[in-house]
Design a protein around this motif. Structure first.
Motif, short mmCIF file in Angstrom:
data_model
loop_
_atom_site.label_atom_id
_atom_site.label_comp_id
_atom_site.label_asym_id
_atom_site.label_seq_id
_atom_site.Cartn_x
_atom_site.Cartn_y
_atom_site.Cartn_z
N LEU A 162 7.49 3.62 2.40
CA LEU A 162 8.62 3.56 2.53
C LEU A 162 9.30 4.87 3.55
O LEU A 162 10.08 4.53 4.54
CB LEU A 162 9.75 3.13 1.37
N LYS A 163 8.85 6.05 3.04
CA LYS A 163 9.25 6.98 3.75
C LYS A 163 8.60 6.84 5.48
O LYS A 163 9.54 7.55 6.06
CB LYS A 163 8.61 8.24 3.03
N ALA A 164 7.53 6.41 5.48
CA ALA A 164 7.20 6.35 6.82
C ALA A 164 7.61 5.20 7.54
O ALA A 164 7.27 5.08 8.65
CB ALA A 164 5.48 6.23 6.74
N GLY A 165 8.63 4.43 6.87
CA GLY A 165 9.67 3.84 7.71
C GLY A 165 8.76 2.06 7.55
O GLY A 165 9.17 1.18 8.44
N GLN A 166 7.79 1.93 6.76
CA GLN A 166 7.15 0.60 6.84
C GLN A 166 8.19 -0.28 6.15
O GLN A 166 8.76 -0.01 5.03
CB GLN A 166 5.92 0.78 5.90
N GLN A 167 8.40 -1.57 6.54
CA GLN A 167 9.11 -2.56 6.44
C GLN A 167 8.62 -3.83 5.71
O GLN A 167 7.21 -3.91 6.18
CB GLN A 167 10.27 -3.06 7.43
N GLU A 168 9.06 -4.59 4.88
CA GLU A 168 8.37 -6.18 4.70
C GLU A 168 9.38 -6.90 4.46
O GLU A 168 10.52 -6.66 4.15
CB GLU A 168 7.73 -5.71 3.16
N ALA A 169 9.07 -8.11 4.95
CA ALA A 169 10.10 -9.27 5.18
C ALA A 169 10.41 -9.85 3.48
O ALA A 169 9.59 -9.09 2.66
CB ALA A 169 9.23 -10.41 5.75
N LEU A 170 10.89 -10.75 3.44
CA LEU A 170 11.43 -11.14 1.86
C LEU A 170 10.33 -12.01 1.17
O LEU A 170 10.39 -12.21 0.16
CB LEU A 170 12.86 -11.89 2.03
N THR A 171 9.35 -12.22 1.91
CA THR A 171 8.18 -12.93 1.22
C THR A 171 7.65 -12.17 0.06
O THR A 171 7.84 -10.94 0.29
CB THR A 171 7.07 -13.22 2.25
N ILE A 172 7.33 -12.83 -0.90
CA ILE A 172 6.34 -12.18 -1.89
C ILE A 172 4.90 -11.82 -1.74
O ILE A 172 4.41 -12.90 -1.41
CB ILE A 172 6.57 -12.82 -3.20
N GLN A 173 4.45 -10.69 -1.83
CA GLN A 173 3.00 -10.39 -1.52
C GLN A 173 2.22 -10.40 -2.83
O GLN A 173 2.62 -9.63 -3.79
CB GLN A 173 3.02 -9.05 -0.59
N ALA A 174 1.34 -11.18 -2.79
CA ALA A 174 0.07 -11.15 -3.97
C ALA A 174 -1.06 -11.49 -3.45
O ALA A 174 -1.03 -12.79 -2.90
CB ALA A 174 0.79 -11.94 -5.17
N LYS A 175 -2.16 -10.78 -3.60
CA LYS A 175 -3.18 -11.24 -2.73
C LYS A 175 -4.67 -10.90 -3.93
O LYS A 175 -4.72 -9.63 -4.45
CB LYS A 175 -3.81 -10.42 -1.76
N ALA A 176 -5.01 -11.72 -4.53
CA ALA A 176 -6.22 -11.55 -5.53
C ALA A 176 -7.34 -10.68 -4.81
O ALA A 176 -7.99 -9.64 -5.46
CB ALA A 176 -6.78 -12.70 -6.00
N ARG A 177 -7.43 -11.02 -3.73
CA ARG A 177 -8.69 -10.15 -2.84
C ARG A 177 -7.94 -9.49 -1.72
O ARG A 177 -7.22 -10.35 -1.03
CB ARG A 177 -9.88 -10.94 -2.41
N TRP A 178 -8.27 -8.28 -1.52
CA TRP A 178 -7.49 -7.46 -0.34
C TRP A 178 -8.24 -6.24 -0.07
O TRP A 178 -8.38 -5.31 -0.97
CB TRP A 178 -5.88 -7.18 -0.72
N ASN A 179 -8.71 -6.21 1.12
CA ASN A 179 -9.46 -4.80 1.64
C ASN A 179 -8.59 -3.95 1.77
O ASN A 179 -7.26 -4.20 2.20
CB ASN A 179 -10.37 -5.10 2.90
N MET A 180 -8.51 -2.63 1.56
CA MET A 180 -7.62 -1.55 1.68
C MET A 180 -7.56 -1.02 3.22
O MET A 180 -8.45 -0.86 3.62
CB MET A 180 -7.92 -0.44 1.03
#
Ligand code: KG4
Ligand code: ZN
Length: 335
Positions: free
Chosen positions: A317-335
């Motif tokens: 968040l300090k780096a200014g990253q923003q996210e839409a109002l959607t809920i993010q949840a991913k069982a599998r996700w590459n970093m």
């Protein structure tokens, strides 16, 4: 910037408040391990329900007991994955909703990025760049880290994660879940050198891992001992020690190779298995010989916790990253 962190990816409800100026202000952890232990592993549906019961009261309790008002919170970080999807959705929905109510941004954090950054919570944190060994129940990865979000995968397990191998070997030894710390405790009683197990994939180049063959080796050894009527408590401890040494030696060899190949001088270890004392000692000896430095989090921040999520979310968040109002949840996700 002050961030509330929520971790619910598996069987631990972790809540924390991290302040970029003052550091970690408060954290609380509720482990469901007793509930799952009788089944020998995590039951996803039970995990989700328990997060629903615990997470919100824990947030309220933590803020009240530390006199932290919601008006001072600048953002909310929740674990968005990878993990158990139902469990993730609890933290994600809660984090997103609180953010909406408090009119602050919310951000979904990668669980392994949380682990990776956990050593940053310590008094003597590493500086970029560094090599990171992530060893948890679901992952075994070597990562080149140049900065927040600048991650390059150097190698990973082709089958079982290191923690998973610990948990499976624990089951074979008749130890309860979670097995890692119990195998480590049993290994303390083991006779050094009675058994020597293979160090998988160390005699060929590359930084990938494989622990499933080692697990089979343990199973066969236990079967042979049992057939010979020699499966005593001492024999089990000897097997636990040989297994732990094989895992540790394998990780040490790969970390040394990663440091040599990358030319970096700092190694961090993170994730549940980084709490293992034999691993810390083995890597400590190795870095000393290579004039490098080893960093890790205090034990309670090696396993799942809210502090690492609050910290990682704060950096994002300090780096200014923003996210839409959607809920993010991913069982599998590459970093
Ligand atoms: O990071 P973590 O809490 O959860 C995941 O993201 O997976 O890691 C849990 C894993 C389990 O497999 C557990 O057995 C292992 O970390 N673990 C250990 C130790 N403490 C936890 N393995 C070996 N030695 C330990 N002291
Ligand atoms: Zn974890």
């Amino acid at each position: 910037m002050r961030i509330l962190g929520i971790e619910t990816s598996c069987d631990e409800t972790g809540i924390a408040i991290y302040d970029s100026e003052q550091g970690l202000l408060a954290d609380a952890l509720y482990s469901q391990v007793d509930m799952h232990a009788r089944y020998g592993g995590v039951i996803p549906e039970l995990a989700s329900r328990d997060h629903v019961r615990k997470a919100l009261p824990m947030i309220r309790e933590l803020m009240q007991s530390h006199d932290i008002d919601k008006s001072t919170i600048d953002g909310i970080a929740y674990t968005a994955g990878p993990g158990l999807i139902g469990a993730l959705l609890v933290g994600a929905a809660l984090g997103r909703s609180l953010a909406m109510a408090w009119q602050v941004p919310a951000i979904g954090v990668h669980h392994m990025e949380g682990h990776l950054l956990a050593p940053m919570l310590e008094a003597n944190p590493p500086t970029f760049p560094f090599v990171a060994l992530l060893v948890s129940g679901g992952h075994t990865q070597l990562v080149s880290v140049k900065g927040i979000g600048e991650y390059r995968l150097l190698g990973e397990s082709l089958d079982d994660a290191a923690g998973e191998a610990f948990d499976k070997v624990a089951k074979m030894l008749g130890l309860s879940y979670p097995g890692g710390p119990r195998v480590a405790a049993l290994a303390e009683q083991g006779t050094p050198g009675r058994f020597v197990f293979p160090r998988p994939m160390t005699n060929r180049p590359g930084l990938d891992f494989s622990f499933s063959g080692l697990k089979t080796f343990v199973r066969n050894t236990l079967q042979d001992l049992s057939d010979a009527n020699e499966l005593t408590d001492q024999a089990k401890a000897d097997v636990a020690l040989a297994f732990e040494e094989a895992v540790v030696q394998t990780l040490v060899i790969k970390c040394r190779r990663a440091l040599q190949e990358s030319g970096m001088r700092s190694l961090i270890i993170a994730g549940g298995v980084s709490a293992n004392l034999r691993l810390r000692a083995g890597l400590g000896d190795m870095v000393k010989k290579h004039r490098a430095e080893l960093f890790y989090a205090q034990p309670r921040f090696c396993t799942d916790n809210g502090a690492m999520i609050a910290y990682a979310g704060c950096q994002r968040l300090k780096a200014g990253q923003q996210e839409a109002l959607t809920i993010q949840a991913k069982a599998r996700w590459n970093m």
